[in-house]
Design a protein around this motif. Structure first.
Motif, PDB file in Angstrom:
ATOM      1  N   ILE A  46       0.853  -1.190   0.000  1.00  0.00           N
ATOM      2  CA  ILE A  46       0.000   0.000   0.000  1.00  0.00           C
ATOM      3  C   ILE A  46       0.892   1.245   0.000  1.00  0.00           C
ATOM      4  O   ILE A  46       1.743   1.403   0.884  1.00  0.00           O
ATOM      5  CB  ILE A  46      -0.925   0.014   1.226  1.00  0.00           C
ATOM      6  N   PRO A  47       0.733   2.153  -0.993  1.00  0.00           N
ATOM      7  CA  PRO A  47       1.571   3.360  -1.028  1.00  0.00           C
ATOM      8  C   PRO A  47       1.415   4.200   0.224  1.00  0.00           C
ATOM      9  O   PRO A  47       0.342   4.264   0.826  1.00  0.00           O
ATOM     10  CB  PRO A  47       1.034   4.104  -2.274  1.00  0.00           C
ATOM     11  N   SER A  48       2.513   4.840   0.597  1.00  0.00           N
ATOM     12  CA  SER A  48       2.501   5.625   1.825  1.00  0.00           C
ATOM     13  C   SER A  48       1.803   6.967   1.660  1.00  0.00           C
ATOM     14  O   SER A  48       1.354   7.553   2.641  1.00  0.00           O
ATOM     15  CB  SER A  48       3.942   5.855   2.310  1.00  0.00           C
ATOM     16  N   ASP A  49       1.734   7.484   0.445  1.00  0.00           N
ATOM     17  CA  ASP A  49       1.082   8.769   0.218  1.00  0.00           C
ATOM     18  C   ASP A  49       0.523   8.806  -1.198  1.00  0.00           C
ATOM     19  O   ASP A  49       0.676   7.865  -1.982  1.00  0.00           O
ATOM     20  CB  ASP A  49       2.049   9.940   0.461  1.00  0.00           C
ATOM     21  N   GLY A 103      -7.213   2.840   1.624  1.00  0.00           N
ATOM     22  CA  GLY A 103      -8.575   2.453   1.278  1.00  0.00           C
ATOM     23  C   GLY A 103      -9.497   3.608   0.956  1.00  0.00           C
ATOM     24  O   GLY A 103     -10.642   3.384   0.566  1.00  0.00           O
ATOM     25  N   GLU A 104      -9.041   4.869   1.110  1.00  0.00           N
ATOM     26  CA  GLU A 104      -9.932   6.002   0.857  1.00  0.00           C
ATOM     27  C   GLU A 104      -9.131   7.179   0.289  1.00  0.00           C
ATOM     28  O   GLU A 104      -8.080   7.557   0.812  1.00  0.00           O
ATOM     29  CB  GLU A 104     -10.652   6.433   2.138  1.00  0.00           C
ATOM     30  N   ILE A 105      -9.648   7.762  -0.774  1.00  0.00           N
ATOM     31  CA  ILE A 105      -9.047   8.956  -1.383  1.00  0.00           C
ATOM     32  C   ILE A 105     -10.161   9.957  -1.625  1.00  0.00           C
ATOM     33  O   ILE A 105     -11.210   9.620  -2.180  1.00  0.00           O
ATOM     34  CB  ILE A 105      -8.358   8.631  -2.731  1.00  0.00           C
ATOM     35  N   ILE A 106      -9.919  11.220  -1.226  1.00  0.00           N
ATOM     36  CA  ILE A 106     -10.857  12.309  -1.504  1.00  0.00           C
ATOM     37  C   ILE A 106     -10.100  13.341  -2.337  1.00  0.00           C
ATOM     38  O   ILE A 106      -9.039  13.819  -1.929  1.00  0.00           O
ATOM     39  CB  ILE A 106     -11.408  12.945  -0.219  1.00  0.00           C
ATOM     40  N   LEU A 107     -10.639  13.683  -3.500  1.00  0.00           N
ATOM     41  CA  LEU A 107      -9.963  14.575  -4.439  1.00  0.00           C
ATOM     42  C   LEU A 107     -10.891  15.716  -4.829  1.00  0.00           C
ATOM     43  O   LEU A 107     -12.119  15.570  -4.856  1.00  0.00           O
ATOM     44  CB  LEU A 107      -9.545  13.818  -5.706  1.00  0.00           C
ATOM     45  N   LYS A 108     -10.263  16.852  -5.183  1.00  0.00           N
ATOM     46  CA  LYS A 108     -11.007  17.999  -5.716  1.00  0.00           C
ATOM     47  C   LYS A 108     -10.652  18.169  -7.195  1.00  0.00           C
ATOM     48  O   LYS A 108      -9.489  18.393  -7.523  1.00  0.00           O
ATOM     49  CB  LYS A 108     -10.665  19.275  -4.959  1.00  0.00           C
ATOM     50  N   PRO A 109     -11.620  18.051  -8.111  1.00  0.00           N
ATOM     51  CA  PRO A 109     -11.319  18.246  -9.540  1.00  0.00           C
ATOM     52  C   PRO A 109     -10.903  19.693  -9.815  1.00  0.00           C
ATOM     53  O   PRO A 109     -11.575  20.639  -9.398  1.00  0.00           O
ATOM     54  CB  PRO A 109     -12.640  17.910 -10.237  1.00  0.00           C
ATOM     55  N   LEU A 110      -9.778  19.859 -10.499  1.00  0.00           N
ATOM     56  CA  LEU A 110      -9.313  21.182 -10.930  1.00  0.00           C
ATOM     57  C   LEU A 110      -9.618  21.431 -12.393  1.00  0.00           C
ATOM     58  O   LEU A 110      -9.606  22.585 -12.841  1.00  0.00           O
ATOM     59  CB  LEU A 110      -7.804  21.310 -10.685  1.00  0.00           C
TER      60      LEU A 110
END
Length: 545
Positions: A426-429, A461-468
């Motif tokens: 699992i990637p660290s960041d 297990g979770e990623i929250i992103l803001k579309p630019l």
């Protein structure tokens, strides 16, 4: 043998009726050649200068008209000849920028039969003997006109000795002689000739003026032409009225009483752009086998490999224009414009520049290769695999961390999926996850993650992103699937309009600017720049920095 029987070869053929002016068709480029300066479109500055010179009696003895094909160089030369020799309807007029067109000199010059207006094509009369004839003839006064005028078209084709023979006469011609030179390659005209002429650079005619002119011609011909078709013809003409009228002439013959934009695109060979679009999509998705299949299909249809690569370059250029916010090419259909805008949102500037350079190199390979088809195939396969390579910043990071970069060909099977318990994978960041996704060959998704989104939060297990920038409707699902393939566990991907850091690409630019500012503030660098004020900081060695 009676009168009805066929002849045996000695009989005279039936008299063939020759076409007269009423029945003989003239192409539009000749039929609508400008007869006055008012009809000469797109050259207002030159017309004003000539008008002022004629009005004030400051008429040069030699004019040089330059410009690309079809902008009106020869037509302008004939108009100048009419302007200088016009005598008006009453026979008492003098030189004027508005020749009457009805007096004998005007009509004779327009019909190409005036004895004192001599036109010579330098492409077929290149030698010194041709120029000697001019030198001998200028000594004699004009027969009936005010000025004896020599119009030499494509003057750059004259030989060196011919130019040298003309120099003295060109510098000090008799008062009754004027020279009008036209050329498309002014750089080939000797400086000694240029210095003896008054030069006018005829500009490419703007497309909006061409479209308006073509609309007037279409109305005069009684042909219905769509406005978009006129714009497409004007764009294809590339600033040349003659080229545009030739295309319009062909389009009228191609259609059935009405000219549409689709007909013009089809006539100009734009109908097969769908094949190029499909090939570009296949290349960007890294499908090796499908790329080769499409190339083989195009080859079987007789499509030139060089033309196919040029088509890819045109499509890529259209994508670049869309990304830069420039206007779309009018020769493109609505579908092509939509496709270009979609690719512009998916590809970064770095990807576009890299693809362009690879295609440019491929085009050169096709040109010099013994088998162009083989060269085209190798060039496009090179493009696919080069697109999978990490960019320089990623490569530097890999080398700094002691990791060897790994390239997985698009045609190879996916890497084995790790078990959910393999938490070490699992990637660290977030940047590490992006790197892992790109190493799986998902370059377009990697571009979106680097350039088009800002990170709000990252946890296993979770990623929250803001579309630019605009993202596809399937973006979240594709990212979740890719993250699961990389890590072996399920991920939830959510998009929000709140918060969010700058994109990874923006962060790299800001880091580069901070490093650059720090280097410039270093005392030794400042001292060096003070000593050499014209010096600039071009690149920074990250290791040294």
């Amino acid at each position: 043998m009676d009168d009805e029987s066929p002849g045996l070869g000695l009989d005279l053929p039936e008299e063939v009726k020759k076409p007269d002016d009423e029945t003989h068709y003239r192409v539009l480029a000749r039929k609508y050649r400008p007869q006055t300066f008012a009809e000469l479109i797109g050259q207002d500055a030159m017309v004003q200068t000539l008008g002022n010179a004629i009005e004030r009696g400051r008429i040069a003895h030699a004019f040089l008209l330059t410009g690309v094909r079809g902008v009106g160089k020869t037509s302008t030369a004939r108009l100048v000849a009419k302007a200088l020799n016009c005598i008006g309807p009453d026979g008492q007029g003098g030189p004027t920028i508005n020749p009457c067109g009805v007096c004998e000199p005007c009509r004779a010059i327009a019909e190409g039969r005036h004895i004192d207006v001599i036109e010579m094509d330098a492409a077929s009369h290149t030698g010194v003997d041709d120029v000697r004839e001019i030198i001998e003839a200028v000594r004699y006064a004009s027969v009936s006109a005010r000025y004896k005028i020599y119009i030499i078209d494509e003057v750059h084709m004259l030989s060196k000795s011919a130019f040298n023979a003309l120099l003295k006469t060109l510098e000090e011609p008799p008062a009754h002689v004027k020279f009008l030179f036209a050329t498309t390659e002014v750089n080939k005209v000797p400086v000694t000739v240029l210095s003896r002429c008054q030069r006018f650079d005829l500009r490419r005619i703007p497309s909006e003026k061409l479209a308006e002119h073509f609309a007037n011609v279409a109305r005069a011909e009684g042909v219905d032409v769509e406005e978009e078709a006129l714009q497409a013809i004007a764009t294809a003409a590339e600033g040349s009225a003659r080229d545009g009228l030739s295309i319009l002439d062909q389009a009228i013959a191609h259609g059935e009483g009405r000219v549409t934009a689709d007909q013009v695109r089809d006539m100009l060979g734009q109908a097969d752009r769908g094949r190029v679009r499909r090939l570009l999509e296949t290349l960007l998705s890294g499908q090796v086998a499908e790329t080769i299949a499409q190339l083989d299909e195009a080859h079987s249809l007789g499509i030139d490999p060089g033309s196919l690569i040029r088509g890819l370059m045109e499509s890529l250029h259209a994508v670049t224009r869309a990304k830069a916010g420039a206007g779309a090419d009018l020769l493109q259909s609505a579908e092509e414009r939509e496709h270009g805008a979609e690719l512009a949102a998916r590809l970064s500037w770095g990807n576009l520049h890299r693809l362009w350079q690879l295609l440019l190199k491929g085009l050169e390979d096709v040109r010099i290769a013994p088998d162009p088809q083989e060269a085209a195939t190798m060039a496009l396969l090179r493009l696919i695999h080069a697109a999978e390579m990490p960019d320089p910043s990623q490569l530097a990071a890999m080398l700094a961390g002691g990791a060897a970069p790994t390239v997985t060909p698009s045609s190879a099977p996916p890497a084995p999926t790790a078990s959910p318990s393999a938490t070490a994978l699992i990637p660290s960041d977030f940047p590490a996850l992006v790197d892992a996704v790109e190493r799986q060959g998902k370059q377009l998704l990697g571009v979106q993650l680097r350039d088009h989104v800002g990170l709000v939060s990252f946890a296993p297990g979770e990623i929250i992103l803001k579309p630019l920038k605009p993202l596809g409707a399937e973006f979240a699902r594709e990212l979740a699937a890719a993250a699961k393939q990389v890590t072996g566990q399920s991920w939830e991907v959510r998009l929000t309009d709140e918060g969010g850091s700058p994109s990874l690409q923006q962060q790299e630019v800001m880091a580069e600017e901070r490093m650059r500012a720090a280097v410039l503030e270093e005392p030794n660098v400042k001292a060096l720049l003070d000593e050499f004020p014209d010096a600039t900081l071009e690149t920074i060695d990250r290791k040294e920095a």
